[in-house]
Design an enzyme around this catalytic site. Structure first.
Site, PDB file in Angstrom:
ATOM      1  N   ASN A  15      -5.901  -3.470  -4.800  1.00  0.00           N
ATOM      2  CA  ASN A  15      -5.924  -4.903  -4.519  1.00  0.00           C
ATOM      3  C   ASN A  15      -5.640  -5.630  -5.831  1.00  0.00           C
ATOM      4  OD1 ASN A  15      -6.504  -5.138  -1.710  1.00  0.00           O
ATOM      5  ND2 ASN A  15      -8.564  -4.397  -2.135  1.00  0.00           N
ATOM      6  N   ASP A  60      -6.953 -28.889  33.532  1.00  0.00           N
ATOM      7  CA  ASP A  60      -7.338 -29.949  32.600  1.00  0.00           C
ATOM      8  C   ASP A  60      -7.253 -31.266  33.340  1.00  0.00           C
ATOM      9  OD1 ASP A  60      -7.834 -30.999  29.770  1.00  0.00           O
ATOM     10  OD2 ASP A  60      -6.047 -32.113  30.393  1.00  0.00           O
ATOM     11  N   ASP A  83     -16.436 -25.719  46.628  1.00  0.00           N
ATOM     12  CA  ASP A  83     -15.859 -27.052  46.759  1.00  0.00           C
ATOM     13  C   ASP A  83     -16.252 -27.736  48.059  1.00  0.00           C
ATOM     14  OD1 ASP A  83     -14.495 -29.237  45.931  1.00  0.00           O
ATOM     15  OD2 ASP A  83     -12.495 -28.406  46.192  1.00  0.00           O
ATOM     16  N   ALA A  84     -16.382 -26.965  49.125  1.00  0.00           N
ATOM     17  CA  ALA A  84     -16.709 -27.596  50.409  1.00  0.00           C
ATOM     18  C   ALA A  84     -18.068 -28.293  50.338  1.00  0.00           C
ATOM     19  CB  ALA A  84     -16.697 -26.554  51.528  1.00  0.00           C
ATOM     20  N   HIS A  85     -19.093 -27.589  49.877  1.00  0.00           N
ATOM     21  CA  HIS A  85     -20.412 -28.245  49.826  1.00  0.00           C
ATOM     22  C   HIS A  85     -20.514 -29.206  48.645  1.00  0.00           C
ATOM     23  CE1 HIS A  85     -22.834 -26.211  46.615  1.00  0.00           C
ATOM     24  NE2 HIS A  85     -22.066 -25.168  46.840  1.00  0.00           N
ATOM     25  N   GLN A  86     -19.686 -29.010  47.608  1.00  0.00           N
ATOM     26  CA  GLN A  86     -19.653 -29.999  46.532  1.00  0.00           C
ATOM     27  C   GLN A  86     -19.081 -31.313  47.048  1.00  0.00           C
ATOM     28  OE1 GLN A  86     -18.186 -28.731  42.649  1.00  0.00           O
ATOM     29  NE2 GLN A  86     -17.178 -30.683  42.339  1.00  0.00           N
ATOM     30  N   HIS A 121     -14.163  -2.591   9.389  1.00  0.00           N
ATOM     31  CA  HIS A 121     -13.391  -2.482   8.161  1.00  0.00           C
ATOM     32  C   HIS A 121     -13.548  -3.691   7.247  1.00  0.00           C
ATOM     33  CE1 HIS A 121     -11.769   0.664  10.593  1.00  0.00           C
ATOM     34  NE2 HIS A 121     -11.163  -0.183  11.392  1.00  0.00           N
ATOM     35  N   GLU A 166      -2.414   5.881   8.151  1.00  0.00           N
ATOM     36  CA  GLU A 166      -3.148   6.653   7.165  1.00  0.00           C
ATOM     37  C   GLU A 166      -4.129   7.540   7.920  1.00  0.00           C
ATOM     38  OE1 GLU A 166      -4.552   4.952   3.219  1.00  0.00           O
ATOM     39  OE2 GLU A 166      -6.393   5.000   4.397  1.00  0.00           O
ATOM     40  N   LYS A 173       0.819  -1.209   0.000  1.00  0.00           N
ATOM     41  CA  LYS A 173       0.000   0.000   0.000  1.00  0.00           C
ATOM     42  C   LYS A 173       0.859   1.268   0.000  1.00  0.00           C
ATOM     43  CE  LYS A 173      -3.845  -2.333   2.324  1.00  0.00           C
ATOM     44  NZ  LYS A 173      -3.209  -3.651   2.417  1.00  0.00           N
ATOM     45  N   ARG A 232     -23.148 -10.798   2.206  1.00  0.00           N
ATOM     46  CA  ARG A 232     -22.332 -11.935   2.654  1.00  0.00           C
ATOM     47  C   ARG A 232     -23.045 -12.607   3.828  1.00  0.00           C
ATOM     48  NH1 ARG A 232     -16.075  -9.645   2.350  1.00  0.00           N
ATOM     49  NH2 ARG A 232     -16.396  -8.317   0.518  1.00  0.00           N
ATOM     50  N   LYS A 279      -3.487 -27.944  42.355  1.00  0.00           N
ATOM     51  CA  LYS A 279      -4.799 -28.503  42.663  1.00  0.00           C
ATOM     52  C   LYS A 279      -4.618 -29.950  43.115  1.00  0.00           C
ATOM     53  CE  LYS A 279      -9.287 -29.493  40.546  1.00  0.00           C
ATOM     54  NZ  LYS A 279     -10.060 -29.125  41.744  1.00  0.00           N
ATOM     55  N   GLU A 333      -5.627   2.335  -1.852  1.00  0.00           N
ATOM     56  CA  GLU A 333      -4.826   1.146  -2.123  1.00  0.00           C
ATOM     57  C   GLU A 333      -5.312   0.486  -3.417  1.00  0.00           C
ATOM     58  OE1 GLU A 333      -5.337  -1.986   0.734  1.00  0.00           O
ATOM     59  OE2 GLU A 333      -7.432  -1.455   1.073  1.00  0.00           O
ATOM     60  N   ARG A 340     -13.121 -26.106  33.983  1.00  0.00           N
ATOM     61  CA  ARG A 340     -12.490 -27.348  33.518  1.00  0.00           C
ATOM     62  C   ARG A 340     -11.943 -27.214  32.101  1.00  0.00           C
ATOM     63  NH1 ARG A 340     -17.876 -30.426  35.568  1.00  0.00           N
ATOM     64  NH2 ARG A 340     -17.373 -30.545  37.802  1.00  0.00           N
ATOM     65  N   GLU A 349     -16.327  -9.174  -3.784  1.00  0.00           N
ATOM     66  CA  GLU A 349     -17.551  -8.540  -4.260  1.00  0.00           C
ATOM     67  C   GLU A 349     -17.606  -8.380  -5.771  1.00  0.00           C
ATOM     68  OE1 GLU A 349     -14.609  -5.392  -2.758  1.00  0.00           O
ATOM     69  OE2 GLU A 349     -15.363  -7.356  -2.121  1.00  0.00           O
ATOM     70  N   THR A 366     -12.417 -34.569  37.761  1.00  0.00           N
ATOM     71  CA  THR A 366     -13.522 -34.459  36.808  1.00  0.00           C
ATOM     72  C   THR A 366     -13.055 -33.818  35.496  1.00  0.00           C
ATOM     73  OG1 THR A 366     -15.011 -34.139  38.676  1.00  0.00           O
ATOM     74  CG2 THR A 366     -15.859 -33.580  36.505  1.00  0.00           C
ATOM     75  N   HIS A 400      -4.127 -25.713  46.813  1.00  0.00           N
ATOM     76  CA  HIS A 400      -5.462 -26.260  47.089  1.00  0.00           C
ATOM     77  C   HIS A 400      -5.323 -27.750  47.388  1.00  0.00           C
ATOM     78  CE1 HIS A 400      -9.778 -27.230  46.278  1.00  0.00           C
ATOM     79  NE2 HIS A 400      -9.260 -28.338  45.760  1.00  0.00           N
ATOM     80  N   GLU A 407      -8.969   1.245  -4.927  1.00  0.00           N
ATOM     81  CA  GLU A 407      -9.884   1.630  -3.856  1.00  0.00           C
ATOM     82  C   GLU A 407      -9.690   3.091  -3.468  1.00  0.00           C
ATOM     83  OE1 GLU A 407     -10.328  -1.022  -0.644  1.00  0.00           O
ATOM     84  OE2 GLU A 407     -10.362  -2.820  -1.907  1.00  0.00           O
ATOM     85  N   HIS A 409      -7.420 -31.323  49.670  1.00  0.00           N
ATOM     86  CA  HIS A 409      -8.583 -31.871  50.371  1.00  0.00           C
ATOM     87  C   HIS A 409      -8.106 -32.593  51.626  1.00  0.00           C
ATOM     88  CE1 HIS A 409     -11.885 -31.386  47.287  1.00  0.00           C
ATOM     89  NE2 HIS A 409     -10.809 -31.057  46.588  1.00  0.00           N
TER      90      HIS A 409
END
Length: 940
Positions: free
Chosen positions: A299, A655, A549-552, A243, A208, A123, A354, A718, A297, A621, A305, A882, A747, A283, A749
């Site tokens: 092309n 993971d 995590d505690a109550h899970q 653009h 530009e 350009k 398009r 973990k 420019e 996860r 188009e 998990t 972390h 253009e 248990h």
């Protein structure tokens, strides 16, 4: 066939999808054989099957890089004995080195020669040529020295803000950014350069001047090899987003004949000065306020188009390209397909839309997936140029989201718009989101019909996004069935209240302002500086896991939002020193919808409102999101963005197999939100045992390095089963912190009953943050006792600063809450050192015991635990969390209920009905385990 075409009997198309098919059709009509190339990701793409021959290109290369492999494309061209190569648009279409390679191989390149491409493809060079030709140009800079920040700033200042940074090579909106001021100039220039390098193989960019009220018009030119150049009038490409062109039309409705003739004359000046050959586009920007035009420019290729020009001039541009490359002369209609200039006229009006797989209601985010149903438009005045658009087609994230180009024609502009509207409404596309409704709204807008718009029309016209919801009866029916499946489970409906249940009462709070806390610190510093602050300060930072995590782990994740949200204001007022509250993610999302009939998003939003000063934290996860299977990348990215918008501050990402590649999409998504990214390593094995070498210290250090390089702000350890013994914690934390320099968040248990010692050892070794559960929700498969850890560190240099009296008040509340859920409470009352043998994660330990009880095999629990360990050995000793832990648990229960031994399971002659989760695991759908899959089981 004209004599000039005898040179080209066989043509290779170095491109894909829609434009490849367009070129194939043009070539077939000329009696030319076609050769397609395709990447591995495109092996099912339609263009592969449309050609006479097709070949895999760029073996072992990425989906984009394959189509940029010049050497391999030339190899295929030679081996298939083609005469010419058509580059289409994008990819190598503007790469002069590709043209050189074609010429060196004795192949005809259908496009301009390399010297012209070098001059016009850049350009900056094209601007210089325009100035030589006497064509007005926009104030601009030479190519930017991206590494020299001072020079970049000076060049921007010399032009004057606002400026546009643009890619020197290529187009399509890539490598473009609007820069408003000096504050953002360096970041945006670097972004544009990286994007240009990825899209075009060249990161060169330039400045530009930005015209605010601009229209984008372009002149289609074409030149032969005999010095003749003509124009085929203009196209109006002003309707853009970021653009990138969305709707194009020809001719430009806002130009009168004098303005049109002047514009086309300027385009011809540039083409003739350059000695242009073949099809190209010049253009211009038009300042809508003054009517002045500025060259921007060239092309040097066919444009997306071009279809509107085909229609309003009657010239098939792609066939003309081929004929001219073969030696055809403009003016000889049979030989070139292009009449002399005086024979080129405008006939009516054409519009191109398009159709993309983008969601206009979600910032045009691309959608991916399989097309379940596809019905296209048809009828007089409608042309379709499609790629992989058919029922059953798989739309991937690897390529542009363009699905089909729709072009309408009519004798006058408003009729062309009406015909386009009719065509768009005829489409039926199911399975992926599209922009069809947005396009309908656009072509019916008065501003579009009157051509009263500029390049910011979409951004500044919010009513374009106000469109009616379609009556998609099939989808509504599926949604209804899905709602019943998800929310119709009666498990918790009308469950009796335990006889000894207490009514939970949050602490009575004093009136007063809530002190600023970790949330305000993050807002002040941003994630990178916040991570540095964690390293610089001395006190131990504590995360309370009670809300997640505690109550899970203890109560099967059944605690209702009300009981969680009610205590949130107490945390905000009583514990402003708390580092974070783990309150979301993991199993909470799934259980809230399936069993509690609640909206997890509302829970998060309520917690954010009622606990405004403490960081919210979630467990993500990675590619599994908050589910149990791998989700498409766009789903993960969308989920992360929505979570951040709803109030999430800290994302703990892991993971289930410690496969870092599976974590990158989630990590990048979090980084884009400006929130904290804690990338976590799942701990298994025993680094203090020299006989266990698979998961040694070197393994964890290597993972830590990868996560740091991936962009993590915080490194999480973990320990999901509570296997990290005190000495191991001390060694691991010290090594990872020294290696990465990142804050360490530990972390664990308390399944074994001694995990508080591991937490204290981690603190001693330099951990910056640790997890614990409020006293009445701690221990067993939950986290170690929060109040106990706070007391143990009190009056030391790692004192957390938390108020122990405040913690006791909170613990009393949770003790009352726990009585409401005794039906889900764990039925064991002590720690279990056998966790070091079976290695069952804390949350799964509780659930597996409940499953065993529901199946009537609870009395065989020791056998269940031992079988779990044996299954893990059969799997090659994998990381278990998990969803990988579920795989081990499912096969364990199958073996117990089927009275199967490991030898029988591995016996190649014995047929086993493996659980679906096991089959999925060995297909690699969860990722790659360290050391790979054991062959004996994988073969079964």
């Amino acid at each position: 066939m004209p004599k000039s075409l005898k040179k080209i009997k066989k043509l290779l198309i170095a491109n894909r999808s829609e434009i490849a098919i367009r070129v194939m059709r043009a070539a077939t009509e000329l009696g030319i054989l076609t050769v397609a190339v395709y990447s591995r990701e495109d092996r099912y793409a339609l263009h592969r099957f449309k050609a006479d021959e097709s070949y895999l290109v760029g073996v072992d290369k990425g989906p984009i890089e394959a189509y940029l492999d010049i050497k391999d494309i030339i190899r295929i061209a030679k081996e298939t004995h083609v005469d010419a190569i058509h580059p289409g648009y994008g990819f190598l279409s503007e790469n002069p080195e590709f043209v050189d390679a074609c010429q060196e191989a004795g192949l005809i390149f259908i496009g301009p020669p390399p010297d012209v491409m070098r001059r016009l493809g850049s350009k900056v060079a094209a601007r210089q040529l325009a100035q030589e030709a006497g064509v007005p140009v926009m104030p601009a800079s030479d190519p930017l020295p991206v590494e020299d920040a001072d020079t970049v700033k000076r060049l921007a200042e010399s032009i004057g803000y606002p400026v546009m940074v643009k890619a020197t090579w290529g187009g399509g909106g890539r490598g473009m950014r609007v820069i408003e001021d000096e504050e953002t100039v360096i970041d945006l220039v670097e972004q544009a350069s990286r994007e240009a390098a990825a899209a075009f193989g060249n990161g060169e960019v330039y400045f530009e001047k930005l015209v605010r009220n601009a229209r984008h018009v372009e002149v289609q030119v074409i030149g032969d090899n005999h010095g003749n150049v003509v124009h085929l009038y203009e196209r109006d490409c002003s309707v853009q987003r970021r653009h990138q062109k969305v709707v194009e039309r020809a001719p430009a409705v806002f130009l009168d004949d004098d303005a049109r003739n002047n514009l086309c004359a300027q385009g011809l000046k540039i083409a003739r000065t350059a000695g242009y050959q073949n099809a190209g586009t010049v253009e211009f920007l038009q300042d809508a306020d003054t009517g002045e035009i500025y060259f921007i420019e060239v092309n040097p290729r066919i444009q997306v188009e071009h279809t509107v020009t085909d229609w309003v001039t009657g010239v098939d541009l792609v066939q003309a390209q081929i004929k001219i490359a073969a030696g055809g002369r403009i003016g000889d209609l049979e030989g070139s397909g292009v009449p002399a200039q005086e024979g080129i006229h405008l006939y009516g009006h054409a519009i191109q839309c398009r159709v993309t797989t983008e969601d206009p209601e979600n910032n045009f985010t691309p959608d991916y997936g399989r097309i379940n149903a596809y019905r296209s438009a048809a009828g007089f005045g409608i042309r379709l140029d499609a790629g992989t658009a058919f029922t059953g087609a798989l739309i991937t994230q690897h390529y542009d989201s363009l699905l089909v180009k729709v072009t309408s024609w009519a004798s006058e502009a408003k009729s062309a718009a009406a015909r386009m509207d009719r065509a768009l409404r005829e489409f039926r596309i199911r399975g992926v989101t599209t922009n069809l409704r947005f396009l309908e709204s656009l072509v019916n807008h008065p501003g579009f019909l009157e051509a009263n718009y500029n390049t910011d029309f979409i951004d500044n016209t919010p009513e374009l996004f106000h469109f009616p919801i379609r009556k998609d009866r099939a989808t509504r029916l599926l949604n209804f069935i899905g709602d019943v499946i998800v929310n119709g489970n009666p498990e918790v409906k009308d469950a009796p209240l335990p006889a000894h249940a207490a009514t939970p009462h949050p602490p009575v709070l004093d009136e007063g302002d809530i002190k600023p806390g970790s949330k305000q610190k993050l807002d002040e510093l941003g994630p990178e500086r916040y991570a540095q602050w964690m390293l610089d300060q001395k006190k131990i930072l504590i995360t309370d896991t009670t809300m997640r995590d505690a109550h899970q782990s203890l109560l099967a994740t059944r605690v209702r939002s009300k009981d969680i949200v009610d205590i949130a204001p107490s945390y905000a007022q009583l514990t402003p020193e708390m580092f974070s509250m783990e309150c979301w993610g993991g199993a909470t999302f799934d259980v809230a919808m399936r069993f509690l009939h609640e909206c997890p998003w509302e829970r998060l939003q309520d917690l954010r409102t009622r606990m405004p000063n403490i960081l919210t934290q979630m467990l993500l996860r990675a590619s599994n999101g908050v589910g149990y299977t791998n989700y498409p990348d766009n789903v993960v990215r969308f989920f992360v963005q929505q979570s951040a918008n709803a109030g999430m501050d800290l994302f703990r990402i892991f993971d289930s197999l410690n496969w870092v590649e599976n974590m990158r999409v989630a990590i990048n998504a979090v980084l884009e939100t400006g929130k904290l990214c804690e990338a976590s390593i799942c701990y298994t094995g025993d680094i203090s045992d020299p006989s266990r070498t698979k998961y040694d210290l070197k393994y964890y250090v290597s993972l830590a390095r990868e996560l740091k390089e991936a962009g993590a702000h915080i490194l999480g350890i973990k320990d999901m089963a509570g296997l990290c013994k005190p000495n191991a914690a001390r060694v691991l934390v010290k090594a990872l912190k020294e290696e990465t320099g990142l804050p360490i968040h530990f972390h664990t248990h308390d399944t074994s009953g001694i995990s508080a010692a591991s937490v204290l050892a981690a603190v001693e070794a330099g951990a910056d943050a640790v997890d614990a559960a409020i006293d009445s929700m701690s221990g067993l498969t939950s986290q170690p006792n929060l109040g106990g850890i706070v007391e143990a560190l009190k009056n030391t240099d790692r004192d957390s600063g938390l108020d122990t009296e405040a913690l006791r008040q909170l613990s009393t509340y949770w003790e009352q809450v726990r009585t409401l859920y005794t039906g889900y409470d764990a039925n064991f009352r002590s720690g279990a050192s056998d966790v070091y043998i079976h290695e069952i994660p804390g949350g799964q330990y509780t659930n597996l015991r409940q499953q065993a009880r529901s199946m009537g095999i609870d009395r065989h629990w020791p056998e269940v635990a031992n079988t779990y360990a044996k299954v893990n050995e059969m799997f090659g000793d994998i990381v278990k969390v998990t969803p990988s832990s579920k795989v081990v648990g499912d096969l364990t229960l199958t073996m117990i209920t089927g009275n199967l031994t490991p030898e029988e399971v591995q016996d190649p002659d014995k047929e086993i009905a493996f659980p679906e989760s096991v089959i999925s695991f060995f297909r690699g759908e969860l990722g790659q385990p360290p050391g790979g899959f054991p062959k004996a089981l994988q073969n079964k």
